[in-house]
Design a protein around this motif. Structure first.
Motif, short mmCIF file in Angstrom:
data_model
loop_
_atom_site.label_atom_id
_atom_site.label_comp_id
_atom_site.label_asym_id
_atom_site.label_seq_id
_atom_site.Cartn_x
_atom_site.Cartn_y
_atom_site.Cartn_z
N PHE B 50 0.96 -1.14 0.15
CA PHE B 50 0.01 0.14 0.04
C PHE B 50 1.01 1.21 0.04
O PHE B 50 2.18 1.11 0.24
N ARG B 51 0.43 2.45 -0.35
CA ARG B 51 1.02 3.63 -0.44
C ARG B 51 0.98 4.27 0.85
O ARG B 51 -0.31 4.35 1.51
N ARG B 52 1.84 4.81 1.50
CA ARG B 52 1.91 5.74 2.54
C ARG B 52 3.18 6.72 2.62
O ARG B 52 4.28 6.42 1.90
N SER B 53 3.06 7.81 3.12
CA SER B 53 4.00 8.57 3.16
C SER B 53 4.30 9.56 4.47
O SER B 53 4.79 9.17 5.33
N CYS B 54 3.44 10.50 4.36
CA CYS B 54 3.60 11.67 5.61
C CYS B 54 2.93 10.92 6.69
O CYS B 54 3.42 11.11 7.88
N ALA B 55 1.85 10.30 6.53
CA ALA B 55 1.11 9.58 7.55
C ALA B 55 0.40 10.49 8.64
O ALA B 55 -0.12 10.10 9.51
N HIS B 56 0.20 11.70 8.17
CA HIS B 56 -0.39 12.67 8.98
C HIS B 56 -1.44 13.40 8.12
O HIS B 56 -2.13 14.46 8.26
N GLY B 57 -2.18 12.76 7.05
CA GLY B 57 -3.42 13.19 6.29
C GLY B 57 -3.03 14.48 5.54
O GLY B 57 -3.89 15.28 5.42
N VAL B 58 -1.68 14.67 5.00
CA VAL B 58 -1.45 15.85 4.28
C VAL B 58 -0.90 15.46 2.91
O VAL B 58 -1.13 16.01 1.88
N CYS B 59 -0.35 14.29 2.75
CA CYS B 59 0.44 13.97 1.35
C CYS B 59 -0.58 13.12 0.40
O CYS B 59 -0.51 13.35 -0.77
N GLY B 60 -1.65 12.82 1.28
CA GLY B 60 -2.83 12.07 0.28
C GLY B 60 -2.47 10.82 -0.21
O GLY B 60 -2.78 10.51 -1.42
N ILE B 66 -12.58 1.89 2.90
CA ILE B 66 -12.41 1.38 4.14
C ILE B 66 -13.94 1.33 4.71
O ILE B 66 -14.59 2.20 4.63
N ASN B 67 -14.30 -0.06 5.18
CA ASN B 67 -15.72 -0.18 5.26
C ASN B 67 -16.68 0.22 4.39
O ASN B 67 -17.60 0.73 4.79
N GLY B 68 -16.14 0.07 3.09
CA GLY B 68 -17.20 0.56 1.99
C GLY B 68 -17.26 1.84 1.79
O GLY B 68 -18.09 2.29 0.96
N LYS B 69 -16.23 2.66 2.26
CA LYS B 69 -16.52 4.17 2.26
C LYS B 69 -14.95 4.78 2.04
O LYS B 69 -13.90 4.04 2.68
N ASN B 70 -14.82 5.49 1.05
CA ASN B 70 -13.45 6.09 0.69
C ASN B 70 -12.88 6.82 2.12
O ASN B 70 -13.41 7.69 2.61
N GLY B 71 -11.68 6.71 2.46
CA GLY B 71 -11.03 7.68 3.37
C GLY B 71 -9.59 7.52 3.40
O GLY B 71 -8.97 6.64 2.64
N LEU B 72 -8.89 8.10 4.43
CA LEU B 72 -7.31 8.00 4.35
C LEU B 72 -7.12 6.98 5.70
O LEU B 72 -7.67 7.43 6.75
N ALA B 73 -6.18 6.13 5.42
CA ALA B 73 -5.89 5.05 6.50
C ALA B 73 -5.42 6.13 7.72
O ALA B 73 -5.44 5.40 8.82
N CYS B 74 -4.59 7.16 7.33
CA CYS B 74 -3.64 7.71 8.56
C CYS B 74 -4.73 8.68 9.52
O CYS B 74 -4.32 9.31 10.31
N LYS B 75 -5.76 9.08 8.66
CA LYS B 75 -6.94 10.00 9.58
C LYS B 75 -8.16 9.03 10.34
O LYS B 75 -8.76 10.03 10.96
N LEU B 76 -8.16 7.70 10.19
CA LEU B 76 -8.91 7.03 10.78
C LEU B 76 -8.59 6.31 12.06
O LEU B 76 -7.73 5.50 11.94
#
Lengths: 124, 232
Positions: B50-60, B66-76
């Motif tokens: 999977f992709r991740r970079s900043c891990a703080h909801g800024v880099c996107g 996630i559970n049927g709905k789009n979101g950022l893994a680092c913000k949930l």
């Protein structure tokens, strides 16, 4: 992932469901209009054929279908107004969920009495 | 708390079909979903991609379904997602591996609306001034981090992958409504095409999905209105 399933398995909210219902009712009304064009065209073969065709609509199945059709037209019209408001006044978008619930309330207020009235023949 | 991650896995070099991998372990309720994914990758199965970079909801980088709905893994946070969490790659993009998707076409569309300042008038002596009211007009759309959550939540995009998509439109809005920019004609002409803003059916999935809280549908609506009335 099936082609259709992604439209119902995505956990969208009021906006997604209002849109799906708008599509389904729209297709339903369109199919009725096609049938309606055909039945009206029967007049070209004279009154006897026309009357016989129209008699089909008195079949219980079609009378129930009529209630569903009225519901489809009503929802499509009310939600259509919601979409017009959203489209022409983008700043009203924040309230789109409230508009959807207004559609649901108005629909219930109009449809329930209308459906009871239309189904009255069942109890006779 | 005990969590079970149910992750849609796919390695095109090995798998014919995607499959579900289930991973059960202990985690803190205040952990983010990204921490849980890292736990799987670092301690259970290193092939999870999977992709991740900043891990703080800024880099996107870590937008996913996630559970049927789009979101950022680092913000949930796990406590808000329940003990069984289903994770899939964003819909409508080609899956490269597991949760990693090909976003090249997404960025092509972003580039198509010319996401940079265009000016023709002679350069002023100092800076190009702007009032706070003028700045306010496009404040919301400056927040976009190009994660793709909006575009891949959009049924219009699923049905037609050529649709320019909410993310590109949001970024066009950011420049079209900027009083200092003079490129609105070229941007609006792209958005007025068959695959432009008119594909939007005001479904509002993008608004629900945006991790930055942008009212995407409103931005699209403002562009539709600008096209209709020929007025910004």
């Amino acid at each position: 992932m099936g082609k259709i399933s992604k439209y119902v398995t995505y956990r969208g909210q009021e906006g997604q469901w209002s849109w799906l219902l708008h599509r389904i009712t729209g297709i339903g009304v369109f199919l009725f209009l096609l049938a309606h064009i055909l039945d009206t065209a029967m007049i070209g073969w004279g009154p006897r054929i026309y009357n016989e065709t129209m008699a089909i609509y008195r079949h219980p199945l079609f009378r129930i279908g009529e209630v569903i059709l009225a519901g489809a037209v009503l929802y499509h019209a009310l939600n259509g107004v919601r979409i017009i408001i959203i489209d022409f006044w983008p700043e009203s978008n924040a309230a789109q969920k409230k508009y959807f619930y207004a559609v649901v309330v108005l629909f219930t207020l109009i449809f329930v009495p209308a459906a009871i009235y239309m189904m009255a023949w069942m109890t006779k | 708390m005990q969590v079970t991650l149910k992750i849609r896995r796919f390695n095109p070099e090995k798998d014919q079909e995607p499959w579900w991998g289930e991973y059960k372990f202990d985690a803190e309720p205040t952990d983010r979903l990204l921490d849980a994914l890292n736990h799987v990758k670092w301690h259970v199965d290193g092939t999870l991609t999977f992709r991740r970079s900043c891990a703080h909801g800024v880099c996107g980088s870590d937008a996913m379904l996630i559970n049927g709905k789009n979101g950022l893994a680092c913000k949930l946070l796990l406590k808000n997602l329940g003990s069984k969490i289903t994770i899939e790659p964003m819909r409508g993009f080609r899956v490269i591996k597991d949760l990693l998707v090909d976003m090249e076409a997404f960025f092509d569309k972003y580039r198509s609306i010319k996401p940079y300042f265009i000016t023709r008038s002679p350069e002023p002596e100092k800076e190009r001034l702007q009032s706070s009211e003028q700045r306010q007009k496009y404040d919301d759309t400056t927040k976009c981090i190009l994660c793709g959550a909006c575009t891949t939540s959009c049924p219009s995009f699923w049905a037609n992958p050529d649709y320019v998509g909410p993310a590109a439109i949001v970024n066009a809005h950011r420049f079209i409504f900027d009083s200092r920019d003079e490129g609105e004609e070229e941007r609006l002409s792209v958005l007025n095409l068959n695959e432009g803003v008119w594909r939007c059916r005001t479904i509002f999935n993008c608004v629900e999905a945006c991790p930055r809280g942008i009212n995407v549908t409103r931005a699209i609506g403002e562009i539709k209105k600008a096209l209709l009335l020929r007025k910004i």
